[in-house]
Scaffold this motif. Structure first.
Motif, PDB file in Angstrom:
ATOM      1  N   LEU A 174       5.621 -26.820   3.807  1.00 35.33           N
ATOM      2  CA  LEU A 174       5.232 -26.034   4.985  1.00 35.33           C
ATOM      3  C   LEU A 174       3.766 -26.240   5.329  1.00 35.33           C
ATOM      4  O   LEU A 174       3.400 -26.318   6.513  1.00 35.33           O
ATOM      5  CB  LEU A 174       5.520 -24.554   4.736  1.00 35.33           C
ATOM      6  N   ASP A 175       2.916 -26.343   4.317  1.00 33.23           N
ATOM      7  CA  ASP A 175       1.496 -26.617   4.579  1.00 33.23           C
ATOM      8  C   ASP A 175       1.328 -27.958   5.278  1.00 33.23           C
ATOM      9  O   ASP A 175       0.557 -28.091   6.234  1.00 33.23           O
ATOM     10  CB  ASP A 175       0.704 -26.611   3.266  1.00 33.23           C
ATOM     11  N   GLY A 176       2.042 -28.975   4.797  1.00 34.05           N
ATOM     12  CA  GLY A 176       1.961 -30.288   5.434  1.00 34.05           C
ATOM     13  C   GLY A 176       2.536 -30.292   6.836  1.00 34.05           C
ATOM     14  O   GLY A 176       2.043 -30.994   7.722  1.00 34.05           O
TER      15      GLY A 176
ATOM     16  N   LEU B  31      -3.885 -29.925   0.133  1.00 34.56           N
ATOM     17  CA  LEU B  31      -2.659 -30.713   0.186  1.00 34.56           C
ATOM     18  C   LEU B  31      -2.700 -31.898  -0.770  1.00 34.56           C
ATOM     19  O   LEU B  31      -1.712 -32.215  -1.438  1.00 34.56           O
ATOM     20  CB  LEU B  31      -2.422 -31.224   1.611  1.00 34.56           C
ATOM     21  N   PHE B  32      -3.859 -32.555  -0.826  1.00 37.88           N
ATOM     22  CA  PHE B  32      -3.953 -33.788  -1.607  1.00 37.88           C
ATOM     23  C   PHE B  32      -4.532 -33.566  -3.001  1.00 37.88           C
ATOM     24  O   PHE B  32      -4.227 -34.341  -3.913  1.00 37.88           O
ATOM     25  CB  PHE B  32      -4.784 -34.814  -0.844  1.00 37.88           C
TER      26      PHE B  32
ATOM     27  N   GLY C  36       8.740 -39.020   0.343  1.00 38.54           N
ATOM     28  CA  GLY C  36       8.665 -37.873   1.248  1.00 38.54           C
ATOM     29  C   GLY C  36       8.940 -38.252   2.683  1.00 38.54           C
ATOM     30  O   GLY C  36       9.725 -37.589   3.389  1.00 38.54           O
ATOM     31  N   VAL C  37       8.305 -39.339   3.144  1.00 44.41           N
ATOM     32  CA  VAL C  37       8.517 -39.806   4.523  1.00 44.41           C
ATOM     33  C   VAL C  37       9.975 -40.225   4.717  1.00 44.41           C
ATOM     34  O   VAL C  37      10.614 -39.884   5.724  1.00 44.41           O
ATOM     35  CB  VAL C  37       7.564 -40.970   4.846  1.00 44.41           C
TER      36      VAL C  37
ATOM     37  N   VAL D 208       4.522 -32.918   0.209  1.00 44.06           N
ATOM     38  CA  VAL D 208       3.472 -32.903   1.229  1.00 44.06           C
ATOM     39  C   VAL D 208       3.767 -33.925   2.323  1.00 44.06           C
ATOM     40  O   VAL D 208       3.699 -33.625   3.528  1.00 44.06           O
ATOM     41  CB  VAL D 208       2.098 -33.186   0.590  1.00 44.06           C
ATOM     42  N   ALA D 209       4.103 -35.165   1.917  1.00 49.06           N
ATOM     43  CA  ALA D 209       4.390 -36.215   2.891  1.00 49.06           C
ATOM     44  C   ALA D 209       5.607 -35.865   3.738  1.00 49.06           C
ATOM     45  O   ALA D 209       5.654 -36.178   4.937  1.00 49.06           O
ATOM     46  CB  ALA D 209       4.610 -37.550   2.170  1.00 49.06           C
ATOM     47  N   ALA D 210       6.593 -35.217   3.132  1.00 51.63           N
ATOM     48  CA  ALA D 210       7.777 -34.793   3.896  1.00 51.63           C
ATOM     49  C   ALA D 210       7.378 -33.777   4.969  1.00 51.63           C
ATOM     50  O   ALA D 210       7.883 -33.831   6.100  1.00 51.63           O
ATOM     51  CB  ALA D 210       8.815 -34.192   2.951  1.00 51.63           C
TER      52      ALA D 210
END
Length: 546
Positions: free
Chosen positions: A67-69, A152-153, A194-195, A246-248
């Motif tokens: 959700l943050d990403g 995030l990272f 994730g992508v 995160v990437a998702a």
């Protein structure tokens, strides 16, 4: 059955925390209230929840990071990518080395690999806690974006360093070349997974919707499952599940710009995710409070086993570690800011030196939270030979204390640092909103005229009625463009038809508005944050008219 009762009690405590914070005559951050209620549950319940670290990690972190990403403004993320990466990777390594050696020097009973593991797990920051603390203070938007991007990272970088340190503690060896190659695989494969999961799920859902129709509940459930799928697949491939989540989330924000989801789906999905975010974030802090009595007791036993019999040593360790973390962060922030200013001036750019209060606020805002608690609980219980993992209970206590002290320090210091601080306004957002509204209004007027002609061709006898309805609908859009017409009067017996025609025209206008805003976002003429804000307004209007 007892576990279910404890979970229900914690959820009730979560609800009560929001009301109690508002009832207090002084400002208390919501996370601290939730920790206090968790400790109260532990005191009254008589026994602590037995946490399974892997299950805790899986249930809490993937959806929160996803959700943050998803919601972080991408313009801010990419615009400040240099500073964000410096904080997310450079600061983490700087903290692991500096704090790791300090912890080992203070606590000789804690081996150096374990000290590095503790330093690594207390390095990631938690912007949710900062948001709760700064809820009553005007925190600069750009600073908040930087803190969100950093968190995030640095979750991924901190956890990777933590994994290497734990492996060194278990095996007694460490290879820099092997660690570097592993880090590259963990990071790149995690991001790719994730992508891939987000785009794959979105394409499959789009194909199914085109052939069989879309159901709002199914789409919402798919969005809830994506972070777990990305996390589990990445972990199965020995990549970073955290970075995959995160990437998702970041990929999901780009998928949304296609504008193919129904307005009903977007509105209901936002409500579901807001509720889930509130529940999971709150439960993390309630659980921390509930675990505190046992953590303190086990830490004191470990302290005595290391040869220190006074409990004041625990307080000394906590204060020293928190002071070291604050100084390391301040030194890194000050150095990187001045380095970036120097580079900008070398390129001939006109830049202003940030106020000293803003620099200190950036350092103080490094609050620890969910990742720190979840990560430290995954420390192994024993070494491969069967001996207890050295100083495990003491490390868990120190990590929990860092969360508490960082929350308290930020809740006291940030309001004083940020109050009255003159921050230059960011006119770009206002310009983007005005641009989007003007362009969307022009497209909406064109869509109204086209829909009016289509309706009039189908029902020539009601042509005047459609003209009056179109005039009323277009008047609000024309006011945005600096013009305006007053709609004509309608006879009472025609009111029902006029209302139906007006709704049809308004829906056509809203659809055109939404598509134009998505187009502007895809062309990077407005930020995704601005697009998301305006599209939500349109979705709510469409829900009302439908």
């Amino acid at each position: 059955m007892a576990s279910i009762e404890i979970v229900l009690v914690m959820l009730l405590a979560l609800v009560a925390s929001g009301y109690l914070v508002r009832m207090l005559p002084f400002a208390l951050p919501l996370p601290l209230m939730q920790i206090a209620l968790g400790a109260l549950i532990a005191a009254l319940g008589g026994r602590s929840v037995q946490l399974e670290p892997d299950v805790f990690f899986l249930l809490f972190l993937p959806p929160l990071l996803f959700l943050d990403g998803w919601r972080i403004p991408k313009e801010g993320l990419f615009g400040d990518r240099g500073l964000i990466l410096q904080l997310a990777f450079g600061l983490v390594l700087f903290t692991v080395l500096g704090a790791g050696f300090l912890i080992h020097w203070m606590i000789p009973a804690m081996p150096l690999p374990v000290a590095f593991a503790l330093a690594a797990i207390i390095s990631p920051t938690d912007p949710v806690a900062v948001s709760a603390i700064a809820a009553r203070v005007p925190i600069p938007k750009r600073l908040m974006h930087i803190l969100e991007g950093e968190s995030l990272f640095n979750d991924a970088s901190g956890l990777v360093c933590f994994r290497f340190a734990v492996a060194a503690a278990l095996t007694g060896g460490f290879s820099l070349v092997s660690a570097s190659l592993t880090f590259l695989w963990v990071a790149l494969a995690g991001a790719a997974v994730g992508v891939g999961v987000t785009w794959g799920a979105s394409l499959a859902q789009r194909w199914l919707s085109r052939r069989f129709g879309e159901e709002s509940g199914s789409s919402i459930l798919v969005s809830l499952l994506i972070p777990f799928g990305a996390y589990l697949l990445a972990e199965h491939l020995h990549a970073s599940g955290i970075l995959a989540a995160v990437a998702a989330g970041v990929s999901m924000s780009f998928v949304e710009l296609s504008g193919r989801a129904l307005a009903t789906t977007r509105v209901h999905r936002a409500v579901v995710w807001d509720t889930l975010q509130f529940a999971l974030n709150g439960l993390v802090f309630v659980l921390l409070g509930e675990q505190l009595p046992g953590i303190v007791r086990d830490a004191y036993i470990a302290l005595k086993e290391s040869g220190r019999h006074s409990p004041w040593w625990l307080l000394l360790y906590v204060l020293a570690i928190n002071l070291a973390l604050a100084l390391l962060r301040l030194l890194w922030v000050w150095t990187t800011m001045h380095w970036n200013l120097f580079r900008s001036r070398r390129r001939g750019e006109k830049v202003e030196r940030p106020p000293w209060r803003l620099v200190i606020a950036t350092s103080l805002a490094g609050v620890r939270g969910a990742v720190t608690l979840a990560g430290v609980l995954t420390l192994p219980l024993t070494l491969p030979q069967g001996a207890p993992f050295p100083a495990r209970n003491l490390a868990i206590f120190l990590a929990a204390a860092v969360i508490l002290v960082s929350l308290i320090a930020a809740s006291i210091g940030l309001p004083y640092l940020l109050e009255g601080l003159q921050i230059p306004e960011e006119p770009s957002e206002r310009r983007e909103i005005e641009l989007a509204r003007r362009e969307a209004a022009a497209k909406a007027i064109a869509a109204i005229e086209q829909a009016q002609h289509t309706l009039a061709e189908k029902n020539p006898a009601d042509a005047d009625l459609y003209t009056n309805a179109a005039s009323r609908v277009m008047s609000s859009y024309q006011r945005r463009l600096g013009g305006g017409k007053s709609g004509g009067d309608i006879h009472a017996e025609e009111l029902r038809k006029a209302d139906a025609a007006e709704i049809a025209l308004r829906l056509a206008a809203l659809q055109a508005e939404r598509q134009e805003i998505f187009r502007l976002a895809r062309q990077r003429r407005i930020s995704d944050e601005t697009a998301r804000r305006l599209v939500r307004e349109i979705d709510l209007l469409e829900e009302r008219y439908r």
